[in-house]
Write a protein that holds these residues in place. Structure first.
Motif, PDB file in Angstrom:
ATOM      1  N   SER A 127       3.064   4.518   3.697  1.00 51.35           N
ATOM      2  CA  SER A 127       3.200   3.256   2.987  1.00 51.35           C
ATOM      3  C   SER A 127       3.509   1.929   3.869  1.00 51.35           C
ATOM      4  N   TYR A 175       7.057   7.107   3.267  1.00 52.52           N
ATOM      5  CA  TYR A 175       5.827   7.252   2.335  1.00 52.52           C
ATOM      6  C   TYR A 175       6.628   7.090   0.916  1.00 52.52           C
ATOM      7  N   HIS A 191      -3.719   8.646   1.447  1.00 51.54           N
ATOM      8  CA  HIS A 191      -3.848   8.593   2.905  1.00 51.54           C
ATOM      9  C   HIS A 191      -3.521   9.841   3.329  1.00 51.54           C
ATOM     10  N   ASP A 251       1.004  -1.124   0.035  1.00 52.59           N
ATOM     11  CA  ASP A 251       0.087   0.003   0.071  1.00 52.59           C
ATOM     12  C   ASP A 251       0.738   1.310  -0.064  1.00 52.59           C
ATOM     13  N   GLY A 295      -0.150   4.223  -0.308  1.00 49.19           N
ATOM     14  CA  GLY A 295      -0.827   5.289   0.571  1.00 49.19           C
ATOM     15  C   GLY A 295      -0.936   6.755  -0.048  1.00 49.19           C
TER      16      GLY A 295
END
Length: 522
Positions: free
Chosen positions: A308, A335, A303, A298, A300
């Motif tokens: 991540s 991330y 988000h 993921d 992200g």
């Protein structure tokens, strides 16, 4: 002291403080490249916190800049042993390699070399790294370097793209009016059998409408609308296929015969609810794993805050729920806006590749099922790998043995004879080199279409090299873990019953030994 002098002093103090902060920050984020390298291989930092995990790390690092940049180094396949030493590599003069993978069922390696937007080769290698086949997309489909894999049925799945022109003037995408002549990029899956016959083709433009995308995060371009951006293809265990679509924040399961969509996991039209999770976005690397669950990396992208993670879901198709059963979120948070992978091994370790990250964020991590960090790999800044994999072939890769010799005043390290090419970590290209200082030495010799590396040879005392060299690793432990074994050609092997081998202990001493059947109990 006049006002001018006071201002100059104040400015000098401020500049000194800023320079100090810069120096401190640089030292905190500095890398210690701690493995010997052959010329042309990107440096990296390898940290191993636990000795229980075995296997080879597979990656394809590349430099994140344009190919016409002076000094550009093309991406290449690279294997590291479990202690982070370069085991095998293949440098190239053109094209960028990606997606190096090992397929356990077939005992084959695969990777992609992309030469241009219109031509790439998907390469298949046998267990000794000899290319045995190549595939490329057909029927007017352009190549897509995101995926090349071997399916459970033994066929080969390639990613590609084929554009369609659509009238999207009735829709807006992140505030931008759609064009009546939008060139929509379709993600194409092509499946070939071993005879290179195209046996299945699927195009996202035939099944998914562009309004499913998230243009606020991934954009809209009428000249090239990459609305779905497929990045992974894999098998479900019922014979149907899984595709990850980054720009849809979703994974689709498609019928392997008809191409119909069976279900959507995530995205705007998800068939599943997520009772204990905030979903995934910009994800990569969908996999169905042995326990029946599904894993993704993921990224992200949508988000808040951006982060991540590796994640595992249990899907209940009776009530259509996706329940999070495992996740790993690094501390501090990492991330990655693009690329990445998440592999769960048979012994429930998890290999996370973070893709597009920079120091001090880690490039690759191996964690156990409770989140303990086992291994970390930090690539040099601006060097990325699209994915990483951990593999354990049925037989270890044979490695040349480094031997040591001296005369009255000089010390020499030698690789076995008979190879066409030698490359030492010192840059030397002869079978034997003279050493004059302490350090860690390796040699690589031609093997398949690349170069295979010796075990590291440690020199801690230049006055006692041949008696004190140490080799602190055993990639595939035999029944007696105190020794490494080599055949009479100098290649590391697992000894078989009733055979003659070169036995080397961890002090570096080597002797000829006959192995009897009674010594083995596997």
């Amino acid at each position: 002291m006049n006002i001018l002098k006071m201002k100059l002093l104040r400015n000098t103090v401020i500049i000194s403080l800023l320079l100090s902060l810069i120096i401190i920050g640089t030292s905190l984020h500095a890398q210690t490249f701690n493995r010997p390298l052959p010329p042309g291989v990107f440096p990296y930092e390898f940290v191993r916190n636990d000795s229980s995990a075995f296997g080879y790390y597979l990656l394809a690092p590349y430099k994140l800049n344009a190919q016409n940049t002076p000094g550009y180094i093309h991406g290449f396949p690279l294997l590291l042993d479990e202690n982070g030493y370069v085991l095998w590599y293949r440098t190239v003069d053109s094209g960028n390699a990606s997606n190096l993978a090992f397929h356990d069922q077939q005992q084959l390696y695969t990777f992609i070399t992309t030469y241009s937007q219109t031509f790439s080769e998907c390469v298949v290698m046998n267990s000794v790294f000899e290319p045995i086949d190549t595939f490329t997309v057909t029927n007017g489909v352009l190549p897509d370097a995101h995926e090349f894999t071997i399916l459970a049925n033994g066929n080969y799945a390639l990613a590609g793209r084929k554009d369609s022109v659509m009238d999207l003037s009735a829709y807006t995408f992140a505030g931008i009016q759609g064009s009546a002549i939008t060139h929509v990029r379709g993600f194409v899956l092509q499946e070939f059998n071993a005879q290179h016959q195209l046996v299945f083709q699927w195009n996202s433009n035939d099944h998914i409408f562009p309004t499913e995308s998230f243009p606020a995060f991934y954009g809209y371009n009428a000249a090239d609308f990459d609305y779905c951006h497929g990045n992974a293809i894999s098998d479900d265990d019922d014979g149907n296929l899984l595709i990850s679509f980054r720009h849809l924040n979703a994974v689709y399961k498609i019928n392997h015969t008809t191409g119909a969509i069976i279900w959507r996991l995530g995205g705007k039209s998800s068939d599943f609810t997520f009772p204990n999770d905030y979903r995934f976005s910009g994800q990569h690397d969908i996999q169905k794993i042995a326990n029946g669950n599904y894993t993704v990396f993921d990224n992200g992208n949508s988000h808040t805050p951006k982060r991540s993670r590796g994640i595992e879901y249990h899907l209940d198709t009776a009530v259509m729920t996706a329940t999070r059963v495992w996740t790993y979120l690094n501390t501090p948070v990492v991330y990655s806006s693009a690329m990445g992978s998440h592999q769960t091994t048979a012994d429930r370790n998890h290999l996370l590749s973070y893709g597009l990250v920079f120091r001090p964020d880690p490039s690759i991590q191996l964690v156990d099922d409770v989140g303990n960090l086992l291994t970390e790999i930090n690539l040099a800044d601006s060097v990325q790998t699209y994915r990483a994999r951990l593999a354990m072939p049925a037989q270890p890769i044979p490695r040349p043995a480094v031997s040591c010799s001296t005369n009255l005043t000089d010390v020499f390290l030698s690789a076995p004879g008979g190879y066409q090419k030698y490359v030492w970590s010192t840059g030397d290209t002869t079978a034997t080199i003279q050493i004059t200082q302490t350090g860690v030495y390796q040699v690589w010799v031609n093997y398949g279409c690349g170069m295979v590396g010796s075990l590291p040879f440690f020199v801690d005392d230049i006055t006692n090299v041949c008696g004190a060299a140490a080799i602190p690793e055993n990639p595939f432990p035999a029944i007696n873990e105190k020794y490494h074994f080599f055949d009479l050609l100098g290649r590391q092997v697992l000894p078989k019953r009733d055979g003659i081998y070169l036995q080397q202990d961890y002090s570096g001493k080597t002797k000829l030994r006959y192995i009897r059947s009674v010594e083995f109990s596997r």
